[in-house]
Design an enzyme around this catalytic site. Structure first.
Site, PDB file in Angstrom:
ATOM      1  N   GLU A  77      40.863  48.752  49.691  1.00  0.00           N
ATOM      2  CA  GLU A  77      40.544  48.952  48.524  1.00  0.00           C
ATOM      3  C   GLU A  77      38.761  47.747  48.502  1.00  0.00           C
ATOM      4  OE1 GLU A  77      42.383  44.785  47.104  1.00  0.00           O
ATOM      5  OE2 GLU A  77      41.556  45.393  45.465  1.00  0.00           O
ATOM      6  N   ASN A 105      37.856  47.898  39.479  1.00  0.00           N
ATOM      7  CA  ASN A 105      38.363  48.214  40.494  1.00  0.00           C
ATOM      8  C   ASN A 105      38.918  49.260  40.868  1.00  0.00           C
ATOM      9  OD1 ASN A 105      39.440  47.551  43.436  1.00  0.00           O
ATOM     10  ND2 ASN A 105      40.065  45.691  42.990  1.00  0.00           N
ATOM     11  N   LYS A 132      42.446  49.702  38.948  1.00  0.00           N
ATOM     12  CA  LYS A 132      44.038  48.431  39.107  1.00  0.00           C
ATOM     13  C   LYS A 132      44.231  48.461  37.566  1.00  0.00           C
ATOM     14  CE  LYS A 132      43.814  44.631  42.367  1.00  0.00           C
ATOM     15  NZ  LYS A 132      43.007  44.030  43.201  1.00  0.00           N
ATOM     16  N   GLU A 169      39.477  38.034  40.749  1.00  0.00           N
ATOM     17  CA  GLU A 169      39.234  39.366  40.325  1.00  0.00           C
ATOM     18  C   GLU A 169      39.812  39.437  38.893  1.00  0.00           C
ATOM     19  OE1 GLU A 169      41.132  42.029  41.737  1.00  0.00           O
ATOM     20  OE2 GLU A 169      42.264  41.120  43.931  1.00  0.00           O
ATOM     21  N   CYS A 206      46.356  47.659  45.753  1.00  0.00           N
ATOM     22  CA  CYS A 206      46.721  45.947  46.384  1.00  0.00           C
ATOM     23  C   CYS A 206      47.954  46.016  45.573  1.00  0.00           C
ATOM     24  CB  CYS A 206      45.350  44.864  46.254  1.00  0.00           C
ATOM     25  SG  CYS A 206      45.835  43.615  47.128  1.00  0.00           S
ATOM     26  N   ASN A 214      43.876  43.634  50.004  1.00  0.00           N
ATOM     27  CA  ASN A 214      42.812  42.480  50.802  1.00  0.00           C
ATOM     28  C   ASN A 214      43.634  41.884  50.383  1.00  0.00           C
ATOM     29  OD1 ASN A 214      39.648  43.067  51.361  1.00  0.00           O
ATOM     30  ND2 ASN A 214      40.506  44.693  49.587  1.00  0.00           N
TER      31      ASN A 214
END
Ligand code: CDT
Length: 319
Positions: free
Chosen positions: A47, A110, A127, A146, A172, A197
């Site tokens: 990611e 993302n 994402k 995020e 993720c 991550n």
């Protein structure tokens, strides 16, 4: 003839905040070179593989935030990666921060892309399950902003057929949610690719017991997703101590049986590869885990309604 694909999990060690895209892309190419030598058809990167994991910093200036985003793909810095892939006939999954214009409005996601051996972007995923928090938490040792910097993805969980293989992607935190794999499983996915991550410790979590299980939960969620949906899962970390934040490694290639067939052993740049026999999913998919034959969707809905544990499936609007 059995259907096989050789996949390389290209784990990355830390990326410094000051590292240029050029320096990072050179590292990605080096891993792709190793993947080619190992006979890989496709290589999977983590990611946000082009920069340090920037949501750990609170930034007031939008220009500072946007400096971590790609405005085009491929762009000047990423073109050499695409070129190397074409010259070596190898596909790849790449995670990055995407700035896009949709109907005249800027959006930030993302994102990951699936690129085939001809350098063509055959799939894009954004994402869905965005973790962390929105507000600055000055007392924490690092942030996980995020929710401030990314919108939730608007593309769902598609499955693409590339090189004759049904492939899906997630990123993720998506790997912790059963719906992620199930939506792809219902489309017959054979390989799920994902990058992550994951910090070893999340500051608001004051539970040493939970911290001690971070590695276990990483594999648990991916192995369960693989087994319950008869699919290969390839999970790849950005690992090590990045800008003072420790992140887990344990990149893994997982068979449809739920077994790990290859795993990284360092917290740095490392390639692990496996020949993935796609027929290994068949005994599960066609028998006791046959989704068409044995799922009891009506019962799930009845139970959910009766127990009042949430809105009936498929009826989530407030009206
Ligand atoms: N990058 C990412 O999604 N990390 C999350 C941990 C977030 S802790 C707020 C993960 O699920 O690994």
């Amino acid at each position: 003839m059995r259907k096989e694909i050789t996949i390389g999990a290209a784990q990355l060690g830390p990326i410094a905040r000051s590292d240029s895209r050029k320096v990072v892309v050179e590292r990605l190419i080096e891993l792709m070179r190793k993947a080619k030598k190992s006979g890989c058809d496709i290589v999977v990167y983590p990611e946000l593989a082009l920069t340090s994991f920037f949501p750990r910093w609170y930034m007031e200036n939008q220009e500072d935030v946007d400096s971590f985003f790609e405005h085009e793909m491929p762009g000047t810095a990423t073109k050499p990666l695409f070129q190397f892939a074409v010259e070596n006939e190898i596909g790849f999954y790449l995670g990055y921060a995407e700035l896009s214009q949709e109907s005249g409005t800027v959006h930030r996601y993302n994102t990951s892309i699936l690129v085939d051996k001809n350098g063509k972007i055959v799939g894009k995923f954004r994402k869905v399950h965005i973790p962390g928090h929105f507000d600055h938490e000055p007392s924490w040792s690092f942030q996980h902003l995020e929710k401030r910097y990314f919108e939730s993805g608007n593309l769902g969980f598609p499955v693409w057929e590339s090189e004759g293989v049904k492939m899906g992607m997630c990123i993720c935190n998506d790997r912790r949610w059963p719906e992620t794999y199930r939506v792809m499983g219902l489309q017959g996915v054979e390989v799920v690719l994902l990058g992550y991550n994951t910090p070893t410790h999340y500051p608001p979590n004051e539970s040493p017991e939970a911290d001690a299980l971070t590695l276990f939960h990483n594999h648990l969620s991916m192995q369960a997703g693989a087994y319950q949906n008869s699919t290969w899962v390839v999970g790849v970390a950005k690992a090590g101590c990045e800008e003072g934040c420790d992140m887990i490694g344990q990149s893994a290639i997982i068979a449809p049986s739920g077994e790990i067939v290859a795993q990284s052993v360092t917290l740095g740049d490392e390639l692990v590869a496996a020949v993935c026999d796609l027929d290994l999913g068949r005994p599960y998919r066609e028998n006791h885990l046959n989704l068409g034959m044995h799922r009891e969707i009506d019962s799930y809905q009845l139970i959910t309604e009766r127990k009042g544990v949430g809105p009936p499936l498929g009826k989530r609007s407030s009206g």
